[in-house]
Design a protein around this motif. Structure first.
Motif, PDB file in Angstrom:
ATOM      1  N   MET A 259      -1.388  15.272  11.100  1.00 18.16           N
ATOM      2  CA  MET A 259      -1.371  14.856   9.702  1.00 18.16           C
ATOM      3  C   MET A 259      -2.302  15.702   8.839  1.00 18.16           C
ATOM      4  N   ARG A 260      -3.458  16.026   9.368  1.00 21.66           N
ATOM      5  CA  ARG A 260      -4.394  16.831   8.573  1.00 21.66           C
ATOM      6  C   ARG A 260      -3.898  18.272   8.430  1.00 21.66           C
ATOM      7  N   ASP A 261      -3.191  18.777   9.431  1.00 19.66           N
ATOM      8  CA  ASP A 261      -2.561  20.095   9.282  1.00 19.66           C
ATOM      9  C   ASP A 261      -1.522  20.060   8.164  1.00 19.66           C
ATOM     10  N   ALA A 262      -0.772  18.971   8.107  1.00 22.62           N
ATOM     11  CA  ALA A 262       0.223  18.813   7.044  1.00 22.62           C
ATOM     12  C   ALA A 262      -0.447  18.788   5.675  1.00 22.62           C
ATOM     13  N   TRP A 263      -1.554  18.069   5.574  1.00 26.15           N
ATOM     14  CA  TRP A 263      -2.336  18.050   4.328  1.00 26.15           C
ATOM     15  C   TRP A 263      -2.689  19.458   3.881  1.00 26.15           C
ATOM     16  N   GLU A 264      -3.231  20.234   4.824  1.00 25.75           N
ATOM     17  CA  GLU A 264      -3.680  21.583   4.496  1.00 25.75           C
ATOM     18  C   GLU A 264      -2.538  22.431   3.947  1.00 25.75           C
ATOM     19  N   ILE A 265      -1.379  22.304   4.561  1.00 23.82           N
ATOM     20  CA  ILE A 265      -0.225  23.077   4.109  1.00 23.82           C
ATOM     21  C   ILE A 265       0.206  22.629   2.721  1.00 23.82           C
ATOM     22  N   LEU A 266       0.310  21.338   2.516  1.00 27.91           N
ATOM     23  CA  LEU A 266       0.775  20.824   1.230  1.00 27.91           C
ATOM     24  C   LEU A 266      -0.182  21.176   0.097  1.00 27.91           C
ATOM     25  N   VAL A 267      -1.476  21.071   0.359  1.00 24.16           N
ATOM     26  CA  VAL A 267      -2.471  21.305  -0.695  1.00 24.16           C
ATOM     27  C   VAL A 267      -2.750  22.789  -0.878  1.00 24.16           C
ATOM     28  N   ASN A 268      -3.092  23.472   0.203  1.00 24.70           N
ATOM     29  CA  ASN A 268      -3.596  24.838   0.099  1.00 24.70           C
ATOM     30  C   ASN A 268      -2.509  25.907   0.068  1.00 24.70           C
ATOM     31  N   GLU A 269      -1.380  25.656   0.747  1.00 29.60           N
ATOM     32  CA  GLU A 269      -0.312  26.655   0.753  1.00 29.60           C
ATOM     33  C   GLU A 269       0.742  26.404  -0.322  1.00 29.60           C
ATOM     34  N   ILE A 270       1.096  25.133  -0.514  1.00 26.89           N
ATOM     35  CA  ILE A 270       2.184  24.824  -1.436  1.00 26.89           C
ATOM     36  C   ILE A 270       1.661  24.420  -2.814  1.00 26.89           C
ATOM     37  N   GLY A 271       0.533  23.734  -2.854  1.00 24.83           N
ATOM     38  CA  GLY A 271      -0.067  23.382  -4.136  1.00 24.83           C
ATOM     39  C   GLY A 271       0.198  21.979  -4.630  1.00 24.83           C
ATOM     40  N   PHE A 272       0.577  21.072  -3.744  1.00 26.94           N
ATOM     41  CA  PHE A 272       0.738  19.681  -4.150  1.00 26.94           C
ATOM     42  C   PHE A 272      -0.625  19.061  -4.423  1.00 26.94           C
ATOM     43  N   ALA A 273      -0.675  18.162  -5.400  1.00 30.12           N
ATOM     44  CA  ALA A 273      -1.930  17.516  -5.773  1.00 30.12           C
ATOM     45  C   ALA A 273      -2.009  16.067  -5.299  1.00 30.12           C
ATOM     46  N   LYS A 274      -0.869  15.460  -5.014  1.00 32.29           N
ATOM     47  CA  LYS A 274      -0.826  14.044  -4.666  1.00 32.29           C
ATOM     48  C   LYS A 274       0.034  13.825  -3.421  1.00 32.29           C
ATOM     49  N   ILE A 275      -0.292  12.768  -2.702  1.00 29.03           N
ATOM     50  CA  ILE A 275       0.546  12.270  -1.617  1.00 29.03           C
ATOM     51  C   ILE A 275       1.036  10.891  -2.040  1.00 29.03           C
ATOM     52  N   TYR A 276       2.195  10.490  -1.541  1.00 33.84           N
ATOM     53  CA  TYR A 276       2.804   9.256  -2.027  1.00 33.84           C
ATOM     54  C   TYR A 276       2.990   8.224  -0.911  1.00 33.84           C
ATOM     55  N   THR A 277       2.849   6.971  -1.313  1.00 33.85           N
ATOM     56  CA  THR A 277       3.267   5.836  -0.500  1.00 33.85           C
ATOM     57  C   THR A 277       4.226   5.022  -1.356  1.00 33.85           C
ATOM     58  N   PHE A 278       4.782   3.958  -0.780  1.00 33.95           N
ATOM     59  CA  PHE A 278       5.759   3.141  -1.500  1.00 33.95           C
ATOM     60  C   PHE A 278       5.485   1.656  -1.296  1.00 33.95           C
ATOM     61  N   ALA A 279       5.788   0.879  -2.325  1.00 33.31           N
ATOM     62  CA  ALA A 279       5.741  -0.586  -2.249  1.00 33.31           C
ATOM     63  C   ALA A 279       6.936  -1.128  -3.021  1.00 33.31           C
ATOM     64  N   HIS A 280       7.750  -1.933  -2.346  1.00 33.70           N
ATOM     65  CA  HIS A 280       8.944  -2.514  -2.973  1.00 33.70           C
ATOM     66  C   HIS A 280       9.812  -1.441  -3.632  1.00 33.70           C
ATOM     67  N   GLY A 281       9.889  -0.282  -2.976  1.00 35.95           N
ATOM     68  CA  GLY A 281      10.745   0.803  -3.449  1.00 35.95           C
ATOM     69  C   GLY A 281      10.142   1.675  -4.526  1.00 35.95           C
ATOM     70  N   GLU A 282       8.929   1.379  -4.965  1.00 38.89           N
ATOM     71  CA  GLU A 282       8.300   2.141  -6.030  1.00 38.89           C
ATOM     72  C   GLU A 282       7.273   3.135  -5.469  1.00 38.89           C
ATOM     73  N   PRO A 283       7.334   4.392  -5.899  1.00 37.77           N
ATOM     74  CA  PRO A 283       6.368   5.388  -5.411  1.00 37.77           C
ATOM     75  C   PRO A 283       4.986   5.187  -6.016  1.00 37.77           C
ATOM     76  N   ILE A 284       3.958   5.409  -5.187  1.00 38.71           N
ATOM     77  CA  ILE A 284       2.573   5.273  -5.619  1.00 38.71           C
ATOM     78  C   ILE A 284       1.853   6.562  -5.258  1.00 38.71           C
ATOM     79  N   ALA A 285       1.247   7.223  -6.258  1.00 37.23           N
ATOM     80  CA  ALA A 285       0.563   8.498  -6.037  1.00 37.23           C
ATOM     81  C   ALA A 285      -0.875   8.275  -5.623  1.00 37.23           C
ATOM     82  N   HIS A 286      -1.354   9.109  -4.693  1.00 39.00           N
ATOM     83  CA  HIS A 286      -2.732   9.061  -4.216  1.00 39.00           C
ATOM     84  C   HIS A 286      -3.270  10.492  -4.139  1.00 39.00           C
ATOM     85  N   ASP A 287      -4.555  10.636  -4.362  1.00 36.19           N
ATOM     86  CA  ASP A 287      -5.194  11.914  -4.088  1.00 36.19           C
ATOM     87  C   ASP A 287      -5.228  12.156  -2.585  1.00 36.19           C
ATOM     88  N   PHE A 288      -5.151  13.416  -2.197  1.00 39.13           N
ATOM     89  CA  PHE A 288      -5.228  13.755  -0.778  1.00 39.13           C
ATOM     90  C   PHE A 288      -6.627  13.419  -0.232  1.00 39.13           C
TER      91      PHE A 288
END
Length: 288
Positions: A259-288
């Motif tokens: 999971m932490r390797d995935a974080w590194e790729i998403l943040v440092n290689e691709i440039g995503f700023a947020k990771i998402y979870t869901f509740a009742h079908g609605e996306p919720i943004a979180h800082d990495f």
């Protein structure tokens, strides 16, 4: 935020791991959130209420019948009841979310429409996967047989586009380039399918849907992420923001794997700023 959003248990036809063991392991690993996403694959598997359930060919040699793996979808009443019990039991230790993985085909969309309407109130999250096309599996090469590499790659992505054009009751596209895992002809050039993938991602983005980074690529020994870095970059460049991380763990051994390797790729290689979870079908943004 440590959240594994692709996890299987004894309710999936290809897992024997008890749901409570996945939950306990997630707590031991310090996860904030865990989403169970067991398999539904209409067209190649039956619901338990349909009867005449068969078992995987060649499996279960020397095993009692109750230890063999049935080719069946989730036992929905038992699944949701057990999830609710575990959610309440472990509510102080981890946030549990209830999901399903829909293996949709164009010819089975009506079954998923009915299923979602029946259990929408139980679900926080739905993964949409293309596991089969024309009721033909990838893992045993049945789908690829009789097609060139170009033909089966293009047919796979066309099916994905046709499905998401018609079916909207999902949260995230799972392992977008799954066909590559089973491609015995070698790596198919991304440039050859880039335009098709772009149309899929544009439609998903327009519909407010996300994609996942599936970390099973590490334990399967693939030479790139799943989906590939090319697809992750394309999704971001097209304006996509909603992304989840899922281990696709069928046992506790691989829960939250890399999971932490995935974080590194998403943040440092691709440039995503947020990771998402869901509740009742609605996306919720979180800082990495």
């Amino acid at each position: 935020m440590l959240a594994d959003y692709h996890v299987h248990t004894e309710f999936s036809d290809d897992s024997q791991e008890l749901m409570e063991e996945q939950v306990k392991k997630a707590i031991d690993l310090g996860l904030d959130e865990l989403c169970i996403t067991d398999h539904v694959d209409y067209g190649v598997k039956k619901d338990w209420t349909e009867g005449d359930i068969v078992y995987r060919p060649g499996d279960g040699i020397g095993l009692a019948i109750e230890e063999q793996q049935p080719l069946a979808n989730v036992d929905y009443p038992a699944y949701f009841a057990k999830f609710r019990r575990l959610r309440d039991e472990f509510s102080r230790e981890i946030n549990l979310r209830c999901g399903l993985e829909f293996g949709v085909q164009t010819g089975t969309i009506h079954r998923y429409e009915e299923l979602f309407a029946r259990y929408e109130q139980e679900l926080d999250f739905v993964l949409l996967s293309i596991h089969q096309v024309e009721n033909k599996e990838f893992w045993n090469q049945e789908f690829q047989q009789g097609r060139t590499q170009k033909e089966y790659n293009e047919r796979y992505y066309q099916e994905m586009y046709d499905v998401i054009k018609a079916f909207k009751h999902y949260s995230v596209l799972a392992h977008v380039n799954l066909i590559s895992r089973y491609d015995k002809q070698g790596k198919y050039p991304f440039a050859a399918v880039r335009d098709m993938v772009a149309e899929i991602l544009k439609l998903a983005i327009a519909d407010g849907k996300g994609i996942e980074l599936n970390t099973s690529s590490w334990h399967y020994g693939l030479d790139d992420t799943m989906p590939s870095r090319d697809i992750l970059r394309l999704y971001k460049d097209l304006g996509g923001k909603i992304i989840t991380i899922g281990s696709d763990a069928h046992s506790t051994k691989y829960l939250a794997d890399h999971m932490r390797d995935a974080w590194e790729i998403l943040v440092n290689e691709i440039g995503f700023a947020k990771i998402y979870t869901f509740a009742h079908g609605e996306p919720i943004a979180h800082d990495f």
